[in-house]
Design an enzyme around this catalytic site. Structure first.
Site, short mmCIF file in Angstrom:
data_model
loop_
_atom_site.label_atom_id
_atom_site.label_comp_id
_atom_site.label_asym_id
_atom_site.label_seq_id
_atom_site.Cartn_x
_atom_site.Cartn_y
_atom_site.Cartn_z
N LYS A 113 -19.28 -1.76 -57.59
CA LYS A 113 -19.24 -0.30 -57.68
C LYS A 113 -18.26 0.15 -58.77
CE LYS A 113 -20.60 0.95 -52.97
NZ LYS A 113 -20.22 1.68 -51.76
N LYS A 199 -31.02 -6.13 -54.14
CA LYS A 199 -31.23 -5.56 -52.80
C LYS A 199 -31.66 -4.09 -52.89
CE LYS A 199 -26.72 -3.84 -51.59
NZ LYS A 199 -25.74 -3.49 -50.65
N LYS A 202 -29.31 2.53 -51.78
CA LYS A 202 -29.31 3.99 -51.96
C LYS A 202 -28.88 4.36 -53.37
CE LYS A 202 -27.82 5.00 -47.23
NZ LYS A 202 -26.63 5.15 -46.40
P1 AMP Z 1 -24.99 1.71 -46.25
O1 AMP Z 1 -26.25 2.33 -46.71
O2 AMP Z 1 -24.30 0.98 -47.37
O3 AMP Z 1 -24.09 2.61 -45.49
O4 AMP Z 1 -25.43 0.55 -45.26
C1 AMP Z 1 -25.70 0.76 -43.90
C2 AMP Z 1 -26.18 -0.51 -43.23
O5 AMP Z 1 -27.43 -0.94 -43.81
C3 AMP Z 1 -25.23 -1.71 -43.37
O6 AMP Z 1 -25.23 -2.44 -42.17
C4 AMP Z 1 -25.84 -2.52 -44.47
O7 AMP Z 1 -25.51 -3.88 -44.38
C5 AMP Z 1 -27.33 -2.29 -44.24
N1 AMP Z 1 -28.10 -2.43 -45.49
C6 AMP Z 1 -27.99 -1.68 -46.61
N2 AMP Z 1 -28.87 -2.10 -47.56
C7 AMP Z 1 -29.57 -3.14 -47.02
C8 AMP Z 1 -30.63 -3.99 -47.48
N3 AMP Z 1 -31.16 -3.84 -48.69
N4 AMP Z 1 -31.09 -4.93 -46.64
C9 AMP Z 1 -30.58 -5.07 -45.41
N5 AMP Z 1 -29.58 -4.32 -44.90
C10 AMP Z 1 -29.08 -3.36 -45.68
#
Ligand code: AMP
Ligand code: TRP
Length: 336
Positions: A113, A199, A202
C-alpha cells in the site's frame, strides 16, 4: 463449557466483493452456531487510505447490512462498529508503545500500500496492524476467520500479545489471550477476473477485475464475459500454467455448492463459451437472496441502528474489561 469466541471485521471501503464473501463472511456464517461471535465494521481502518467523509457513515451501514444479508444471525453474533467503542483506539496506543517499529515496516500489506500511496505515507497506514491487533485482543478472541492475505497480521497480533504477557504478565496469569487464525483453504484467495495471479481487491482500479455482492445481473454477466481466459479447451483445476482457469472453476465450485470432483468431471470437456454462461447463471442465483435481504435491511434504517446500538453495548462491556486489565498490568491506576 462456554463456547469459544470468534472476532473478525471488514473495512467499509467500497463494495464487498466475492473475495470478501468467499474468503471471510461465508465462513463466519457457516461456523456461527458453534461459537460466540463478534463481527465489526472496521471504520477506523478505513481512514488509513484517503477517504471520503461524505460517504463513510453510509458505507459503514452498508457493510453492517451486508453482514445480515449474508446470513449473520443475531442469536449467535454481535455486530458493531469499531469507532463506536473508544477502547479500540486506546488499546492501540498502549500496544504501539511495546511494538518494535521494524515489525510494522516488515508487513507485506504495508509495503504494497505504501508503494501505491507514493511519498506521503501516513503513520496510520503503518500502524494499521496494531489497530487490528487491538480489535482482536480486546475480545479475548480464540479464533479469527480471515482470508489468506491477513495471515501475517494475525502472526503479528500473537507476537504483540506474547510481548505484553512476557513483559507485564505472569506465566500463570497472562494479560492477553493468544488468538488462532482460521483460514479455509477453498476461497481463501479469490483472484482477480482480469489477472489470475493477482488477488481480487477493492483497491484494483478496474471494476472488471471483481464481482461485487451488490452487482446487478447484467453487470455480473458483463464482467464474467470479459474475464481473462486462455485458448485451451477442456477446463481443469490446479494447473499452474492456467491460473484464470483454476480461479473461475473455484468460483463455480464455491457458488454452486458442488464438490471439486463434481466440477472437475462436469467441466473437463467444456470450452469457455459453454462455461461462462454457466458461471454467470450460478453467480446471479447465489447472490440473489443476499441482494434481496440487503435491500430489505437497508429500507429499515431504524432496525439497522438498533442492531448497531445493542451490538455496541454488548461489545463495549467486554472491550472495557480487557482495556482495564491491560492498563492495570502496565501500572495505571484510576480512582473509581
Ligand atoms: P478487506 O476488504 O481488506 O477489509 O478484507 C475483508 C476480509 O476479506 C478479510 O478477511 C480478507 O482476508 C478477505 N479477503 C479480501 N480479499 C480477498 C480475496 N481476494 N480472497 C479471499 N479473501 C479475501
Ligand atoms: N485488516 C483486515 C482486512 O483488511 C480487516 C480487519 C481489521 C480485521 N481488524 C480486524 C480482520 C480484526 C479480522 C480481525 O481484511
Amino acid at each position: 463449557m462456554s463456547k469459544q469466541r470468534i472476532l473478525s471485521g471488514v473495512q467499509p471501503t467500497g463494495n464487498l466483493h466475492l473475495g470478501n464473501y468467499l474468503g471471510a463472511i461465508r465462513n463466519w456464517v457457516e461456523a456461527q452456531s458453534q461459537y460466540e461471535n463478534f463481527f465489526c465494521v472496521v471504520d477506523l481502518h478505513a481512514i488509513t487510505v484517503p477517504h471520503n467523509p461524505a460517504t463513510l457513515a453510509q458505507d459503514t451501514y452498508t457493510i453492517a447490512a451486508l453482514y445480515l444479508a449474508c446470513g449473520i444471525d443475531l442469536q449467535h453474533a454481535t455486530i458493531f462498529v469499531q469507532s463506536h467503542i473508544s477502547a479500540h483506539s486506546e488499546l492501540t496506543w498502549l500496544l504501539n508503545c511495546i511494538t518494535p517499529l521494524n515489525w510494522l515496516e516488515d508487513m507485506i500489506q504495508f509495503k504494497e500500500k505504501a508503494v501505491r500511496q507514493g511519498e506521503n505515507v501516513n503513520v496510520g497506514l503503518l500502524d494499521y496492524p496494531v489497530l487490528m491487533a487491538a480489535d482482536i485482543l480486546l475480545y479475548d478472541a480464540d479464533k479469527v476467520p480471515v482470508g489468506e492475505d491477513q495471515k501475517q497480521h494475525l502472526e503479528l497480533t500473537r507476537d504483540i500479545a506474547v510481548r505484553i504477557n512476557h513483559q507485564f504478565g505472569k506465566e500463570e496469569n497472562p494479560v492477553l489471550k493468544l488468538p488462532e487464525p482460521m483460514i479455509r483453504k477453498e476461497g481463501a484467495r479469490v483472484m482477480s477476473l482480469s489477472d489470475g495471479t493477482k488477488k481480487m481487491s477493492k483497491s484494483d482500479p478496474s471494476e472488471l477485475s471483481r464481482i461485487n455482492l451488490l452487482d446487478p445481473p447484467d453487470t455480473i454477466a458483463k464482467k464474467i464475459k470479459r474475464s481473462k481466459t486462455d485458448p485451451i479447451r477442456g477446463l481443469t483445476f490446479d494447473d499452474p500454467e492456467r491460473p484464470e482457469c483454476h480461479n473461475l472453476l473455484t468460483l463455480y465450485m464455491l457458488l454452486s455448492g458442488k464438490t471439486k470432483q463434481e466440477v472437475a468431471n462436469e467441466c473437463e470437456n467444456m470450452g469457455w463459451g459453454q462455461f461462462k454462461p454457466l458461471l454467470t447463471e450460478t453467480t446471479i442465483e447465489a447472490l440473489k437472496p443476499i441482494q434481496e435481504k440487503y435491500k430489505s435491511v437497508m429500507e429499515d434504517r431504524a432496525y439497522l441502528e438498533s442492531v448497531l446500538r445493542s451490538g455496541r453495548e454488548k461489545a463495549e462491556e467486554i472491550a472495557n474489561q480487557t482495556l482495564h486489565r491491560v492498563k492495570t498490568a502496565l501500572g495505571y491506576s484510576m480512582p473509581v
